[in-house]
Design a protein around this motif. Structure first.
Motif, PDB file in Angstrom:
ATOM      1  N   PRO A  60       1.005  -1.226  -0.013  1.00 40.92           N
ATOM      2  CA  PRO A  60       0.126  -0.024   0.136  1.00 40.92           C
ATOM      3  C   PRO A  60       0.948   1.141  -0.026  1.00 40.92           C
ATOM      4  N   VAL A  61       0.282   2.304  -0.638  1.00 44.64           N
ATOM      5  CA  VAL A  61       1.019   3.465  -0.588  1.00 44.64           C
ATOM      6  C   VAL A  61      -0.151   4.738  -0.189  1.00 44.64           C
ATOM      7  N   SER A  62       0.532   5.741   0.251  1.00 42.40           N
ATOM      8  CA  SER A  62      -0.475   6.704   0.741  1.00 42.40           C
ATOM      9  C   SER A  62      -1.566   7.428  -0.154  1.00 42.40           C
ATOM     10  N   GLN A  63      -1.181   7.449  -1.346  1.00 45.37           N
ATOM     11  CA  GLN A  63      -2.219   8.063  -2.435  1.00 45.37           C
ATOM     12  C   GLN A  63      -1.656   7.932  -3.818  1.00 45.37           C
ATOM     13  N   LEU A  64      -2.526   8.111  -4.696  1.00 49.93           N
ATOM     14  CA  LEU A  64      -2.190   7.839  -5.955  1.00 49.93           C
ATOM     15  C   LEU A  64      -1.430   9.024  -6.509  1.00 49.93           C
ATOM     16  N   PRO A  65       0.023   8.592  -6.968  1.00 49.15           N
ATOM     17  CA  PRO A  65       0.929   9.859  -7.393  1.00 49.15           C
ATOM     18  C   PRO A  65       0.336  10.652  -8.521  1.00 49.15           C
ATOM     19  N   ALA A  66       0.662  11.822  -8.785  1.00 44.23           N
ATOM     20  CA  ALA A  66       0.400  12.564 -10.052  1.00 44.23           C
ATOM     21  C   ALA A  66       1.188  12.135 -11.060  1.00 44.23           C
ATOM     22  N   GLY A  67       0.461  12.091 -12.123  1.00 46.43           N
ATOM     23  CA  GLY A  67       1.005  11.385 -13.504  1.00 46.43           C
ATOM     24  C   GLY A  67       0.484   9.994 -13.779  1.00 46.43           C
ATOM     25  N   SER A  68      -0.131   9.345 -13.024  1.00 46.47           N
ATOM     26  CA  SER A  68      -0.849   8.256 -13.139  1.00 46.47           C
ATOM     27  C   SER A  68      -2.025   8.461 -13.912  1.00 46.47           C
ATOM     28  N   VAL A  69      -2.108   7.233 -14.735  1.00 42.78           N
ATOM     29  CA  VAL A  69      -3.557   7.436 -15.532  1.00 42.78           C
ATOM     30  C   VAL A  69      -4.437   6.068 -15.511  1.00 42.78           C
ATOM     31  N   LEU A  70      -5.783   6.638 -15.664  1.00 46.85           N
ATOM     32  CA  LEU A  70      -6.619   5.379 -15.418  1.00 46.85           C
ATOM     33  C   LEU A  70      -6.450   4.451 -16.454  1.00 46.85           C
ATOM     34  N   PHE A  71      -6.342   3.266 -16.675  1.00 48.21           N
ATOM     35  CA  PHE A  71      -6.218   2.348 -17.546  1.00 48.21           C
ATOM     36  C   PHE A  71      -7.351   1.290 -17.829  1.00 48.21           C
ATOM     37  N   LYS A  72      -8.002   0.638 -16.733  1.00 51.29           N
ATOM     38  CA  LYS A  72      -9.045  -0.171 -16.748  1.00 51.29           C
ATOM     39  C   LYS A  72      -9.830  -0.025 -15.498  1.00 51.29           C
ATOM     40  N   GLN A  73     -11.223  -0.261 -15.431  1.00 55.55           N
ATOM     41  CA  GLN A  73     -11.968  -0.330 -14.379  1.00 55.55           C
ATOM     42  C   GLN A  73     -13.098  -1.430 -14.555  1.00 55.55           C
ATOM     43  N   TYR A  74     -13.246  -2.540 -13.595  1.00 53.98           N
ATOM     44  CA  TYR A  74     -14.287  -3.317 -13.750  1.00 53.98           C
ATOM     45  C   TYR A  74     -15.019  -3.618 -12.368  1.00 53.98           C
ATOM     46  N   SER A  75     -16.271  -4.031 -12.607  1.00 54.40           N
ATOM     47  CA  SER A  75     -16.927  -4.399 -10.958  1.00 54.40           C
ATOM     48  C   SER A  75     -17.219  -5.903 -11.126  1.00 54.40           C
ATOM     49  N   MET A  76     -17.125  -6.462 -10.199  1.00 49.18           N
ATOM     50  CA  MET A  76     -17.701  -8.090  -9.919  1.00 49.18           C
ATOM     51  C   MET A  76     -18.274  -8.416  -8.894  1.00 49.18           C
ATOM     52  N   TYR A  77     -19.433  -9.086  -9.086  1.00 49.49           N
ATOM     53  CA  TYR A  77     -20.255  -9.500  -7.836  1.00 49.49           C
ATOM     54  C   TYR A  77     -20.013 -10.919  -7.873  1.00 49.49           C
ATOM     55  N   PHE A  78     -20.310 -11.884  -6.913  1.00 46.92           N
ATOM     56  CA  PHE A  78     -20.376 -13.236  -6.756  1.00 46.92           C
ATOM     57  C   PHE A  78     -21.827 -13.486  -6.326  1.00 46.92           C
ATOM     58  N   GLY A  79     -22.320 -14.410  -7.200  1.00 45.76           N
ATOM     59  CA  GLY A  79     -23.909 -14.901  -7.027  1.00 45.76           C
ATOM     60  C   GLY A  79     -23.776 -16.490  -6.613  1.00 45.76           C
ATOM     61  N   ALA A  80     -23.956 -16.931  -5.380  1.00 47.56           N
ATOM     62  CA  ALA A  80     -23.847 -18.394  -4.978  1.00 47.56           C
ATOM     63  C   ALA A  80     -24.995 -19.030  -5.960  1.00 47.56           C
ATOM     64  N   GLY A  81     -24.516 -20.221  -6.462  1.00 46.54           N
ATOM     65  CA  GLY A  81     -25.119 -20.885  -7.354  1.00 46.54           C
ATOM     66  C   GLY A  81     -25.087 -20.671  -8.810  1.00 46.54           C
ATOM     67  N   PHE A  82     -24.584 -19.452  -9.055  1.00 42.18           N
ATOM     68  CA  PHE A  82     -24.317 -18.875 -10.391  1.00 42.18           C
ATOM     69  C   PHE A  82     -22.899 -18.744 -10.811  1.00 42.18           C
ATOM     70  N   GLY A  83     -22.148 -17.803 -10.021  1.00 42.14           N
ATOM     71  CA  GLY A  83     -20.778 -17.622 -10.370  1.00 42.14           C
ATOM     72  C   GLY A  83     -20.408 -16.241 -10.310  1.00 42.14           C
ATOM     73  N   PHE A  84     -19.568 -15.615 -11.180  1.00 45.30           N
ATOM     74  CA  PHE A  84     -19.573 -14.148 -10.997  1.00 45.30           C
ATOM     75  C   PHE A  84     -20.117 -13.340 -12.177  1.00 45.30           C
ATOM     76  N   TRP A  85     -20.663 -12.304 -11.806  1.00 36.80           N
ATOM     77  CA  TRP A  85     -20.970 -11.200 -12.594  1.00 36.80           C
ATOM     78  C   TRP A  85     -20.051 -10.124 -12.687  1.00 36.80           C
ATOM     79  N   VAL A  86     -19.915  -9.490 -14.073  1.00 35.17           N
ATOM     80  CA  VAL A  86     -18.921  -8.664 -14.372  1.00 35.17           C
ATOM     81  C   VAL A  86     -19.358  -7.454 -15.266  1.00 35.17           C
TER      82      VAL A  86
END
Length: 236
Positions: free
Chosen positions: A58-84
């Motif tokens: 871990p670091v204290s904060q996101l440094p200046a100059g970093s750029v968003l690359f990708k973002q995904y959300s994921m849930y787990f549903g019992a009996g089904f698997g993963f939703w993305v």
């Protein structure tokens, strides 16, 4: 070798008063309605992690100059698997929708690529010496074909999806202590802990490039190469 990158894994959950959605088979589906999914405390929520090519910490904060690359959300549903979901489920875009976890398959080295828009529901092949499939994935995603060839059966794919699967393999309260142990000397490892995954638990994973002053920096192109295995597979 892994490039350097920064990332966040934020826990999310649905509003308890939200209507429950199901598919035609009765499987729970996370909502994409505004305000239903919310960031919650626990796990490593709010922490910025730095992969310096050798380890993650871990670091204290996101440094200046970093750029968003990708973002995904994921849930787990019992009996089904993963939703993305591509993007942030707490602020979904109109064109985003939840999709089942899927894989694309390589016909050269028989590796599997993690995605929310793939053609296949399971890994391409597996080897008996591999431990990561049991750590990352419920049995429904395991391959039906096995091989003894060491060059076959690796894992590549969208980096935020990999990180989300790692998060889901560990109970929320244990994630801060286990996560740093899973990347050492430039390679992803496994833990031997076995817990049932938590029904309707969700995470949002955001990956960023590094500025040049952080371990030499990284670009979106380098992270894309990493995802496709050009710099080495996540697991082999």
């Amino acid at each position: 070798m892994s490039p350097c990158f920064l990332f966040k894994i934020d826990e999310i959950g649905e509003d308890r008063n939200a209507a429950t959605l199901v598919d035609r088979l009765g499987n729970w589906i996370p909502s994409t309605d505004a305000g239903v999914n919310r960031r919650i405390h626990g796990g490593v929520s709010g922490t910025v992690w730095f992969c310096d090519k050798q380890q993650i910490y871990p670091v204290s904060q996101l440094p200046a100059g970093s750029v968003l690359f990708k973002q995904y959300s994921m849930y787990f549903g019992a009996g089904f698997g993963f939703w993305v979901l591509r993007g942030d489920a707490t602020n979904p875009q109109d064109y985003d929708s939840w999709q089942p976890l899927r894989f694309d398959h390589s016909n050269t080295d028989y590796s599997s690529y993690l995605t929310n828009a793939g053609q296949h529901p399971t890994l391409r092949v597996q080897r008996s010496d591999q431990q990561w499939p049991r750590m990352l994935l419920p049995d429904i995603y395991h391959a039906q074909i096995w091989t003894n060839t060491q060059a076959y059966g690796g894992l590549t794919g969208d980096l935020p999806i990999l990180l989300a699967l790692i998060a889901h393999s560990v109970p929320r309260d244990r994630l801060p202590s286990v996560l740093p142990t899973l990347f050492n000397e430039g390679a992803w490892g496994v833990h031997q802990l076995r817990w049932p995954r938590t029904n309707q638990r969700g995470v949002v994973v955001t990956v960023y490039t590094c500025p040049s002053t952080w371990a030499g920096g990284s670009t979106t192109h380098e992270l894309e190469q990493y995802e496709h295995g050009a710099l080495g597979k996540y697991y082999n």
